[in-house]
Design a protein around this motif. Sequence first.
Motif, PDB file in Angstrom:
ATOM      1  N   ALA A 109       0.849  -1.300  -0.051  1.00 20.50           N
ATOM      2  CA  ALA A 109       0.125   0.045  -0.068  1.00 20.50           C
ATOM      3  C   ALA A 109       0.696   1.300   0.060  1.00 20.50           C
ATOM      4  N   HIS A 110       2.098   1.257   0.542  1.00 20.22           N
ATOM      5  CA  HIS A 110       2.928   2.244   0.837  1.00 20.22           C
ATOM      6  C   HIS A 110       4.395   1.899   0.592  1.00 20.22           C
ATOM      7  N   CYS A 128      -1.786   6.415   5.654  1.00 21.42           N
ATOM      8  CA  CYS A 128      -0.546   7.257   5.306  1.00 21.42           C
ATOM      9  C   CYS A 128       0.638   6.668   5.744  1.00 21.42           C
ATOM     10  N   LYS A 133       2.438  10.063   0.918  1.00 23.56           N
ATOM     11  CA  LYS A 133       1.196   9.875   0.427  1.00 23.56           C
ATOM     12  C   LYS A 133       0.237   9.434   1.527  1.00 23.56           C
ATOM     13  N   LYS A 135      -3.640   7.740   1.219  1.00 24.94           N
ATOM     14  CA  LYS A 135      -4.210   6.781  -0.048  1.00 24.94           C
ATOM     15  C   LYS A 135      -5.915   6.521   0.649  1.00 24.94           C
ATOM     16  N   TRP A 137      -8.775   3.869   0.373  1.00 26.90           N
ATOM     17  CA  TRP A 137      -9.095   2.597  -0.138  1.00 26.90           C
ATOM     18  C   TRP A 137     -10.511   2.157   0.180  1.00 26.90           C
ATOM     19  N   ARG A 149      -6.005  -0.733  -6.013  1.00 27.87           N
ATOM     20  CA  ARG A 149      -5.779   0.356  -6.651  1.00 27.87           C
ATOM     21  C   ARG A 149      -6.595   1.348  -5.616  1.00 27.87           C
ATOM     22  N   PRO A 150      -5.918   2.428  -5.305  1.00 32.77           N
ATOM     23  CA  PRO A 150      -6.583   3.046  -4.282  1.00 32.77           C
ATOM     24  C   PRO A 150      -7.781   3.978  -5.139  1.00 32.77           C
ATOM     25  N   ASN A 152      -8.374   7.132  -4.368  1.00 32.80           N
ATOM     26  CA  ASN A 152      -7.972   8.483  -4.289  1.00 32.80           C
ATOM     27  C   ASN A 152      -6.670   8.517  -3.833  1.00 32.80           C
ATOM     28  N   GLU A 153      -5.783   9.526  -4.137  1.00 34.14           N
ATOM     29  CA  GLU A 153      -4.440   9.520  -3.510  1.00 34.14           C
ATOM     30  C   GLU A 153      -4.126  11.273  -3.334  1.00 34.14           C
ATOM     31  N   TYR A 154      -3.849  11.540  -2.406  1.00 30.96           N
ATOM     32  CA  TYR A 154      -3.312  12.869  -1.728  1.00 30.96           C
ATOM     33  C   TYR A 154      -1.699  12.937  -1.562  1.00 30.96           C
ATOM     34  N   SER A 187      -7.545  17.604  -3.396  1.00 32.78           N
ATOM     35  CA  SER A 187      -6.263  16.875  -3.544  1.00 32.78           C
ATOM     36  C   SER A 187      -5.060  17.658  -2.673  1.00 32.78           C
TER      37      SER A 187
END
Length: 448
Positions: A109-110, A128, A133, A135, A137, A149-150, A152-154, A187
């Motif tokens: 995941a990271h 986090c 990053k 994410k 999920w 796949r996430p 969203n991603e920040y 974002s």
Amino acid sequence: MVKISVLQHAPSVHLPARPGDPTPTTRNLDPLMHPFARARERNRALNAAKMDRLFAKPFVAALEGHIDAVEVLCKKPGSLSAVASGSWDGGVILHNISERKHIRRIQGAHNGKVSGLCFAQDDRLLSCGVDSKIKLWDASPQDEITEQRPLNEYPGKSPFNSIDHHRSDPLFATASNIVQIWDETKSAAISNLTFPTSTETITSVRFNLSETSVLGSIGSDRTFTLYDIRTGKAERRVVMQMSSNALAWSPTFPTNVLLASEDHNLYTFDVRQLKTPTHVYKGHVAAVMSCDWSPTGLEFVSGGWDRTVRIWKESQGTGPEVYHTKRMQRVSSSIFTADARFVLTGSDDGNVRIWKAKASEKLGIITARERAAIEYRDTLKDRWKHDNEVGRIQRNRHLPKPVYQAAKLKRTMLDTRAVKEERRRKHTRAGESKPNAERKKVVIAEQT
């Protein structure tokens, strides 16, 4: 006429009221008729205390799956069984603790360790890590293993140490070199919260459970800071003797906060009066790494660098329940389940362990007769807890030899320090140095 008195017995008094009921018994409650009642009750209390220790088998199960140390645990709000764990290997696993199986497994995941986890609304999970990053999920149950796949991603500018979600709004807070507030639909961070003179790294951040616009954070410069997201700034800050590793807000008293400190102790503070802690909890022999309140607010769990898990009663600073195993290494995360019956811990050996919150509790169906017997034994233990023998059995806990020896050494050091201070006070001018209460030594300064 001769008056005759006749003894009459109503059969209904001496027979069961309904078929299957026990036969009623009559007892003379005159204390003079029962000279040994107190001795008999003490003996029952002693046996109840012995049975409690005899049946104390707190370990329930170990949930495997991680290949490195478990860094963080979080429970899903409104669920009794869903728990997420994050590891140093960068993986995130969602566990169903009632069935002891994986709901969802997210490998990689990271990049690097997962430093924070929290559940968002609608079966979603925020994570986090030190890869800077955040994410989002999907946390719904999954039958077959597919590539994750996430949603969203920040992206962030520095590694994150902690994350926490707002109780009702689509907002979450992160801790890095500053505290940032994020909106799930944007974002970039919508606000940065920092104390004007602060240069520390924030290690943990938590929203208050009742006053949801208030959040607290702890930092590497030994501070505990309160923020308000309505004003967008830090309100108050206290500098302590040593840094804290974890914080948790009380679920029943919104102003109470629990801090797990590097100085082997835990402290509860009332945020209205931060000059001194309300209670000090002593027992660990190494740094306390994690803490979490029971949903009832009457007890809390802590995990430490000394490889033990301890369950404390609120406002009782000594004599906690101590759990340990031979294979369990340093405990980095610990949480209560939502029904307050179990405790989950994550440690350096890569396992998530399930423990009973009450060590001698029977799991499974308990009949009404068993329940009545358990309650009677608990009442007896509480009534006779000041008896020397009953109290000694109730307080006695087996500790691993290294922990016992470390506790013994620590006790010697503290006694020596107290003797030294007393001698120094005795040989100074009268009134020049006054003994300081232990609670008043914790906080160095309060800043607003």
